[in-house]
Design a protein around this motif. Structure first.
Motif, PDB file in Angstrom:
ATOM      1  N   LEU A  43      12.071  -3.152 -13.420  1.00  0.00           N
ATOM      2  CA  LEU A  43      11.248  -3.859 -12.430  1.00  0.00           C
ATOM      3  C   LEU A  43       9.775  -3.533 -12.631  1.00  0.00           C
ATOM      4  O   LEU A  43       8.912  -4.427 -12.623  1.00  0.00           O
ATOM      5  N   VAL A  44       9.500  -2.217 -12.847  1.00  0.00           N
ATOM      6  CA  VAL A  44       8.111  -1.803 -13.061  1.00  0.00           C
ATOM      7  C   VAL A  44       7.555  -2.478 -14.316  1.00  0.00           C
ATOM      8  O   VAL A  44       6.431  -2.991 -14.316  1.00  0.00           O
ATOM      9  N   ALA A  45       8.371  -2.511 -15.377  1.00  0.00           N
ATOM     10  CA  ALA A  45       7.919  -3.140 -16.617  1.00  0.00           C
ATOM     11  C   ALA A  45       7.613  -4.620 -16.391  1.00  0.00           C
ATOM     12  O   ALA A  45       6.612  -5.150 -16.886  1.00  0.00           O
ATOM     13  N   MET A  46       8.476  -5.266 -15.594  1.00  0.00           N
ATOM     14  CA  MET A  46       8.285  -6.693 -15.343  1.00  0.00           C
ATOM     15  C   MET A  46       6.997  -6.938 -14.571  1.00  0.00           C
ATOM     16  O   MET A  46       6.190  -7.808 -14.929  1.00  0.00           O
ATOM     17  N   ILE A  47       6.797  -6.121 -13.505  1.00  0.00           N
ATOM     18  CA  ILE A  47       5.578  -6.292 -12.709  1.00  0.00           C
ATOM     19  C   ILE A  47       4.352  -6.026 -13.581  1.00  0.00           C
ATOM     20  O   ILE A  47       3.353  -6.752 -13.507  1.00  0.00           O
ATOM     21  N   GLY A  48       4.465  -4.993 -14.441  1.00  0.00           N
ATOM     22  CA  GLY A  48       3.348  -4.682 -15.337  1.00  0.00           C
ATOM     23  C   GLY A  48       3.015  -5.858 -16.236  1.00  0.00           C
ATOM     24  O   GLY A  48       1.840  -6.223 -16.398  1.00  0.00           O
TER      25      GLY A  48
ATOM     26  N   ILE B 152       3.601  -8.971 -15.699  1.00  0.00           N
ATOM     27  CA  ILE B 152       3.021 -10.073 -14.929  1.00  0.00           C
ATOM     28  C   ILE B 152       1.563  -9.780 -14.606  1.00  0.00           C
ATOM     29  O   ILE B 152       0.684 -10.636 -14.753  1.00  0.00           O
ATOM     30  N   VAL B 153       1.285  -8.522 -14.181  1.00  0.00           N
ATOM     31  CA  VAL B 153      -0.087  -8.160 -13.819  1.00  0.00           C
ATOM     32  C   VAL B 153      -1.019  -8.306 -15.020  1.00  0.00           C
ATOM     33  O   VAL B 153      -2.135  -8.792 -14.908  1.00  0.00           O
TER      34      VAL B 153
ATOM     35  N   ARG C 125      -3.830 -14.456 -14.477  1.00  0.00           N
ATOM     36  CA  ARG C 125      -5.266 -14.690 -14.287  1.00  0.00           C
ATOM     37  C   ARG C 125      -5.424 -15.958 -13.473  1.00  0.00           C
ATOM     38  O   ARG C 125      -4.642 -16.912 -13.595  1.00  0.00           O
ATOM     39  N   HIS C 126      -6.410 -15.934 -12.612  1.00  0.00           N
ATOM     40  CA  HIS C 126      -6.667 -17.103 -11.790  1.00  0.00           C
ATOM     41  C   HIS C 126      -7.855 -17.843 -12.371  1.00  0.00           C
ATOM     42  O   HIS C 126      -8.909 -17.267 -12.597  1.00  0.00           O
TER      43      HIS C 126
END
Lengths: 350, 202
Positions: B156-161, B163-164, B168-169
């Motif tokens: 989960l941490v890897a996935m969030i990383g 994505i982060v 970009r907006h």
């Protein structure tokens, strides 16, 4: 296969199962020929045309005429194409489409391989189906096929996720990944079929399974690149997508593979949601009909729905397709898995 | 006899295709050989009686990971002649690394001792009254549930990383707002203007 081997010894047992496989393939291909005709007839009827009507009575032999025409044409391989891969891609599509059928039970005991992990097997092989398309698109060494292949791969990978979660909800209800067990769990009348699943009452599981069935149907359309999700071969943008450079027999193999997958999805819906080979009422005269006919009738019914969707619904835009898959189907099916898991745990505990 | 033949065919395919991954000239073909290697490894799992692992291997590695590999490799324009340019000059260093790895493998292999119960466990890896999947599930969700959850958290941490890192907006992007589209009324966008002829809208 092991049954045959233990029963008749290694040589005759192997030969018997090979014969069984060949017989099943012939039956599949023959029914596919008429399903193809049915697809075109339904489509024609919606558009108030007659459809194919010259070859044989009511055009019944049209598919065979098409087959002969495809086979007799010249195979053209583009000059810049990667030759071995270009030929390999349609073969892969056809082989993967065929071997998935090995675990589909068409009647009690009528299954090539009664795998314990049948659902996972289907999921695994259908995730391989995407390779035929990617390789075909890439090996053509042309821009439209490549774009079509990329689209198709992204689309199939996206919708596989929600199909997977729908499969998980069903296998949670049954507690087995064996497809024969899943059909057996739906015995005793249409109210026990998983789409209604009144045998789980007082737990109203149909609140979950009906939307899951709808999600599975729509995802199956997307997974098999059928309209309204036929973006990989959107003719107005990509000519014919990954099939542009294919002609003759390789094209035929792609087409047979695609239709086999469509019929497979119909069979899966029958097995998972509509009671497989079981009659809708568990008493005579319904039980006089052999189980395999009930199975075939349900598959044809779903194929009719596929054909009607093709005739009625306009094509989706690509971003709408992705939005539907990731933002609507995925959360819904994920929630369904959680709720169904809770129901199974608490109904067993009670 | 049949399973022995299947074993030799599958393992030969696995080894040969793994070799081809390294020596194939075309990167796309290398990835395809990698997929073949995964696939034959899955076949070996089936022969061992571990159907569940075999299917998961195909679903996860062949069906998802390798598709992404293939995507990336197809998109990149790799010039292999350019890539192989410094091969001779880097060969000694590469050889040392390869030797070190082979040495580690050999040391592990030579110092391997099997437990007394291992041969018994090998003969029937799953309990007789359970299917493969049920046995594995009982182990993962019962005995090793903590490790399983921790592994999930790491993923989960890897996935969030990931994505982060890639999120970009951008300004000025037009997005479809389904809600606004559906809720749009006729009065919001259409106005009937009575225009006198010869005057236009002042």
């Amino acid at each position: 296969m092991y049954d045959f081997v233990t029963q008749w010894g290694p040589l005759w047992g192997t030969l018997a199962s090979v014969g069984q496989i060949l017989g099943f393939m012939v039956v599949l291909l023959l029914s596919l020929a008429f399903l193809l005709l049915m697809d075109r007839k339904v489509w024609a009827a919606v558009q108030m045309r007659k459809g194919p009507n010259t070859v044989g009575a009511f055009g019944l032999l049209q598919s065979f005429a098409d087959f002969i025409k495809f086979v007799l044409k010249e195979i053209i391989v583009p000059a810049g194409a990667d030759r071995p891969l270009f030929i390999l891609a349609p073969l892969m599509t056809l082989v993967f489409a065929f071997i998935t059928w090995a675990v589909i039970p068409v009647a009690p005991g009528w299954v090539i391989s009664d795998l314990n992990v049948g659902i996972l097997y289907i999921f695994a092989i259908s995730s391989l189906g995407v390779y035929g398309i990617i390789i075909g698109g890439w090996a053509s060494n042309s821009k439209y096929p490549f774009l079509g292949a990329l689209r198709s791969a992204a689309q199939m990978v996206s919708y596989e996720v929600s199909i997977g979660f729908v499969l998980v909800t069903i296998l949670l209800m049954v507690g087995s990944m064996n497809l024969s067990d899943i059909v057996e769990a739906q015995a005793g009348g249409f109210w026990n079929w998983h789409v209604l699943s009144f045998d789980m009452l007082p737990w109203p599981t149909f609140v979950i399974t009906v939307p899951m069935f709808v999600i599975f149907f729509i995802s199956a359309l997307a997974e098999t690149n059928r309209p309204p999700f036929d973006l990989p071969e959107a003719e107005s943008e990509l000519v014919a997508g990954y099939q542009v450079e294919y002609s003759s027999t390789p094209y035929l193999l792609f087409m047979i593979g695609e239709y086999l997958n469509i019929v497979l999805m119909c069979a899966l819906m029958t097995v998972l949601f509509m009671g497989g080979w079981h009659a809708p009422f568990d008493f005579a005269p319904f039980t006089w009909v052999p189980p395999v006919f009930w199975f075939a009738i349900k598959v044809v019914l779903f194929f009719f729905m596929f054909a009607m969707v093709k005739a009625l619904v306009p094509r989706y835009r690509y971003d709408q397709l992705m939005r539907l898959g990731w933002k609507i189907f995925l959360p819904t099916s994920l929630a369904a898995v959680a709720v169904m898991g809770a129901i199974v745990v608490y109904s067993n505990a009670a | 006899m049949l399973s022995a033949a299947a074993f030799y065919i599958l393992s030969a395919t696995a080894v040969l295709s793994a070799l081809m991954v390294v020596i194939a000239k075309n990167p796309v073909r290398a990835v395809l050989f990698l997929i073949l290697a995964f696939f034959s490894a899955a076949g070996l799992f089936v022969l061992l009686g571990a159907e569940f692992l075999a299917m998961i291997l195909v679903i996860v590695y062949v069906g998802a990971v390798a598709v992404l590999f293939l995507f990336v490799v197809m998109m990149l324009d790799i010039d292999f002649a350019q890539l192989k340019e410094g091969f001779i000059s880097h060969a000694p260093l590469g050889g040392v690394v390869a030797l070190a790895l082979a040495g580690i493998l050999a040391m592990t292999g030579l110092s391997w001792v099997s437990a007394d119960s291992a041969s018994a466990a090998l003969q029937s890896p799953t309990p007789d009254d359970m299917t493969n999947v049920a046995a594995l599930g009982a182990l993962i969700y019962d005995r090793y549930v903590l490790f399983f959850q921790i592994a999930g958290l790491v993923l989960l941490v890897a996935m969030i990383g990931a994505i982060v890192l890639t999120l970009r907006h951008r300004d000025g992007v037009k997005r479809q707002d389904m809600h606004a589209q559906v809720n749009r009324k006729r009065e919001d966008s259409v106005e009937i203007v009575d225009i006198k002829s010869g005057e236009g809208i002042g």
